[in-house]
Design a protein around this motif. Sequence first.
Motif, short mmCIF file in Angstrom:
data_model
loop_
_atom_site.label_atom_id
_atom_site.label_comp_id
_atom_site.label_asym_id
_atom_site.label_seq_id
_atom_site.Cartn_x
_atom_site.Cartn_y
_atom_site.Cartn_z
N ASN A 32 0.84 -1.20 0.00
CA ASN A 32 0.00 0.00 0.00
C ASN A 32 0.88 1.25 0.00
N SER A 33 1.84 1.25 -0.90
CA SER A 33 2.84 2.32 -0.92
C SER A 33 2.44 3.41 -1.91
N PHE A 34 3.33 4.40 -2.05
CA PHE A 34 3.13 5.47 -3.03
C PHE A 34 4.48 5.92 -3.54
N GLU A 35 4.48 6.51 -4.72
CA GLU A 35 5.73 6.96 -5.33
C GLU A 35 6.37 8.04 -4.47
N ILE B 238 -1.28 12.95 -0.89
CA ILE B 238 -0.85 11.63 -1.32
C ILE B 238 -2.06 10.78 -1.73
N SER B 239 -3.15 10.88 -0.97
CA SER B 239 -4.36 10.13 -1.30
C SER B 239 -4.89 10.53 -2.67
N ARG C 24 -3.10 11.78 -5.14
CA ARG C 24 -2.16 11.27 -6.15
C ARG C 24 -2.43 9.78 -6.44
N ILE C 25 -2.62 9.02 -5.37
CA ILE C 25 -2.88 7.58 -5.53
C ILE C 25 -4.16 7.37 -6.31
N GLN D 288 -4.66 5.35 -9.82
CA GLN D 288 -5.60 4.24 -9.94
C GLN D 288 -6.62 4.50 -11.04
#
Length: 205
Positions: A27-30, A64-65, A67-68, A72
Amino acid sequence: MSDKFTTIEAQASYGIGRQLGEQLAANSFEGIDISAVQQGLSDAFDGIDCQVPMEELQVAFTEISQRIQKVQEAAAELAAGEGEVFLADNLKRESVVTLESGLQYEIMTEGTGDKPPLDATVRTHYHGTFISGDVFDSSVVRDQPAEFPVSGVIAGWTEALQLMPVGSKWKLYVPHHLAYGERGAGASIPPYSALVFEVELLDIL
């Protein structure tokens, strides 16, 4: 085994870290900063005051949310487009039958038995892949037939099974809206995925 983790306590501690790391990786992010993650974990464990104001944390989490979500959505649009192109090309093949719902199938083996009604339970063998050919599930690979109610599976299967005489083996090409739709299925099937199944109807139970 590393000589750094020779005690029970060290091994258990490392195991906890591994589990946290695996959950984070899933459950990561760039751009994630592992050293900052480690610092936050250490500060929380030691009871040290948060080094980032709560207001800034909330802003960062929101950014961040978003961006994710954009990533998606882009992936979902790509998957939907690829599925539509695949199915559009597929319906040009003479061996493929396209139903009004959008479900496509071709008969590999035509059975002679009864066709299961909606309220039946059936035994099948199946092999499920993405349109890329990558396998996501297969009772054939497990060598264990699957039993389930006709009404208890994805819409594409429910429609096809009622058309299949026992003994048949069909290849189904299932648009995303007759499969797992915009939500997908856990980590194994992304949203908007068109799916391909080889389904052999073994018996009506």
